[in-house]
Enzyme design. Sequence first.
Site, PDB file in Angstrom:
ATOM      1  N   ASN A   1      -2.135   0.311   6.737  1.00  0.00           N
ATOM      2  CA  ASN A   1      -1.645  -0.961   7.262  1.00  0.00           C
ATOM      3  C   ASN A   1      -0.770  -1.739   6.271  1.00  0.00           C
ATOM      4  OD1 ASN A   1      -3.736  -1.690   5.635  1.00  0.00           O
ATOM      5  ND2 ASN A   1      -4.875  -2.830   7.180  1.00  0.00           N
TER       6      ASN A   1
ATOM      7  N   TYR B   1     -12.643  -2.778  -2.989  1.00  0.00           N
ATOM      8  CA  TYR B   1     -13.202  -2.631  -1.647  1.00  0.00           C
ATOM      9  C   TYR B   1     -14.730  -2.513  -1.652  1.00  0.00           C
ATOM     10  CZ  TYR B   1      -8.527  -2.251   0.389  1.00  0.00           C
ATOM     11  OH  TYR B   1      -7.247  -2.508   0.832  1.00  0.00           O
TER      12      TYR B   1
ATOM     13  N   HIS C   1      -1.915  -5.323   1.383  1.00  0.00           N
ATOM     14  CA  HIS C   1      -3.194  -5.991   1.126  1.00  0.00           C
ATOM     15  C   HIS C   1      -2.920  -7.393   0.644  1.00  0.00           C
ATOM     16  CE1 HIS C   1      -7.102  -6.983  -0.581  1.00  0.00           C
ATOM     17  NE2 HIS C   1      -6.448  -7.357  -1.666  1.00  0.00           N
TER      18      HIS C   1
ATOM     19  N   GLU D   1      -9.681 -10.083  -7.780  1.00  0.00           N
ATOM     20  CA  GLU D   1      -8.755  -8.953  -7.610  1.00  0.00           C
ATOM     21  C   GLU D   1      -7.655  -8.955  -8.678  1.00  0.00           C
ATOM     22  OE1 GLU D   1      -7.640  -9.265  -3.464  1.00  0.00           O
ATOM     23  OE2 GLU D   1      -9.686  -8.797  -2.815  1.00  0.00           O
TER      24      GLU D   1
ATOM     25  N   LYS E   1       0.835  -1.209   0.000  1.00  0.00           N
ATOM     26  CA  LYS E   1       0.000   0.000   0.000  1.00  0.00           C
ATOM     27  C   LYS E   1       0.875   1.266   0.000  1.00  0.00           C
ATOM     28  CE  LYS E   1      -3.969  -2.243   2.219  1.00  0.00           C
ATOM     29  NZ  LYS E   1      -4.954  -2.178   3.326  1.00  0.00           N
TER      30      LYS E   1
HETATM   31  N1  LIG Z   1     -10.512   2.944  10.100  1.00  0.00           N
HETATM   32  C1  LIG Z   1     -10.908   1.680   9.894  1.00  0.00           C
HETATM   33  N2  LIG Z   1     -10.420   1.026   8.835  1.00  0.00           N
HETATM   34  C2  LIG Z   1     -10.834  -0.248   8.641  1.00  0.00           C
HETATM   35  C3  LIG Z   1     -11.731  -0.909   9.516  1.00  0.00           C
HETATM   36  N3  LIG Z   1     -11.934  -2.171   9.058  1.00  0.00           N
HETATM   37  C4  LIG Z   1     -11.191  -2.272   7.937  1.00  0.00           C
HETATM   38  N4  LIG Z   1     -10.530  -1.114   7.682  1.00  0.00           N
HETATM   39  C5  LIG Z   1      -9.646  -0.809   6.560  1.00  0.00           C
HETATM   40  O1  LIG Z   1     -10.167  -1.425   5.403  1.00  0.00           O
HETATM   41  C6  LIG Z   1      -9.242  -2.351   4.863  1.00  0.00           C
HETATM   42  C7  LIG Z   1      -9.999  -3.542   4.335  1.00  0.00           C
HETATM   43  O2  LIG Z   1     -10.582  -4.220   5.438  1.00  0.00           O
HETATM   44  P1  LIG Z   1     -10.632  -5.823   5.479  1.00  0.00           P
HETATM   45  O3  LIG Z   1     -10.772  -6.344   4.093  1.00  0.00           O
HETATM   46  O4  LIG Z   1     -11.663  -6.210   6.470  1.00  0.00           O
HETATM   47  O5  LIG Z   1      -9.205  -6.165   6.113  1.00  0.00           O
HETATM   48  P2  LIG Z   1      -8.002  -6.978   5.482  1.00  0.00           P
HETATM   49  O6  LIG Z   1      -8.532  -8.025   4.554  1.00  0.00           O
HETATM   50  O7  LIG Z   1      -7.095  -7.409   6.573  1.00  0.00           O
HETATM   51  O8  LIG Z   1      -7.265  -5.832   4.694  1.00  0.00           O
HETATM   52  P3  LIG Z   1      -7.054  -5.708   3.129  1.00  0.00           P
HETATM   53  O9  LIG Z   1      -5.971  -6.663   2.816  1.00  0.00           O
HETATM   54  O10 LIG Z   1      -6.662  -4.267   2.918  1.00  0.00           O
HETATM   55  O11 LIG Z   1      -8.349  -6.066   2.415  1.00  0.00           O
HETATM   56  C8  LIG Z   1      -8.279  -2.677   5.996  1.00  0.00           C
HETATM   57  O12 LIG Z   1      -7.008  -2.998   5.504  1.00  0.00           O
HETATM   58  C9  LIG Z   1      -8.276  -1.399   6.811  1.00  0.00           C
HETATM   59  O13 LIG Z   1      -7.302  -0.476   6.342  1.00  0.00           O
HETATM   60  C10 LIG Z   1     -12.216  -0.170  10.640  1.00  0.00           C
HETATM   61  O14 LIG Z   1     -12.998  -0.678  11.450  1.00  0.00           O
HETATM   62  N5  LIG Z   1     -11.767   1.103  10.777  1.00  0.00           N
HETATM   63 MG   LIG Z   2      -9.694  -7.603   2.860  1.00  0.00          MG
END
Ligand SMILES: Nc1nc2c(ncn2[C@@H]2O[C@H](COP(=O)(O)OP(=O)(O)OP(=O)(O)O)[C@@H](O)[C@H]2O)c(=O)[nH]1
Ligand SMILES: [Mg+2]
Length: 134
Positions: A114, A51, A117, A128, A11
């Site tokens: 973070n 997303y 991805h 994806e 990222k």
């Molecule tokens: N601020 C905030 N960001 C969130 C939250 N949940 C998810 N995100 C953001 O949204 C992204 C996608 O969420 P998820 O798909 O649930 O998490 P993930 O699979 O571990 O992350 P990705 O690999 O980025 O898809 C995360 O990487 C976070 O940066 C939340 O509760 N608060």
């Molecule tokens: Mg995810």
Amino acid sequence: MAVQKTYSMIKPDGVRNGHVGAIIDRFERAGLKIERMEMGMVTNAQAEANYAEHKGKPFYAGLISYITSGPVVKMVISGEGAVAKVRSLMGATNPADATPGTIRGDFGLVMDENVIHGSDSPESAEREIGIFFD
Ligand SMILES: Nc1nc2c(ncn2[C@@H]2O[C@H](COP(=O)(O)OP(=O)(O)OP(=O)(O)O)[C@@H](O)[C@H]2O)c(=O)[nH]1
Ligand SMILES: [Mg+2]
């Protein structure tokens, strides 16, 4: 387990903070193969498609503007059980909870930025890869 393909993306904060080499090194040391790799921007359309499951959530707008804010490294990675392996090398979604030794645990600090991805299932991986590569 079978050989799988997964999509992973360093990222904007991971690129900006200079962690590209270290992250690729971890994938290769784990035995995974980098099949395709490209540095570039994520378009708004790509971000919204990637997303889509989060549309309507309070953090959605911030997530889209962050992921389109600077260059990323897009990768197709393959190997035995690659989907779960990449997720395990990444660590927990919130870097504050991610175990030291994981990518997010070592290179991240906050949920909004973070570092990396990774697809969460083989079905997501196929979808994806189609969003980010021809
Ligand atoms: N601020 C905030 N960001 C969130 C939250 N949940 C998810 N995100 C953001 O949204 C992204 C996608 O969420 P998820 O798909 O649930 O998490 P993930 O699979 O571990 O992350 P990705 O690999 O980025 O898809 C995360 O990487 C976070 O940066 C939340 O509760 N608060
Ligand atoms: Mg995810």
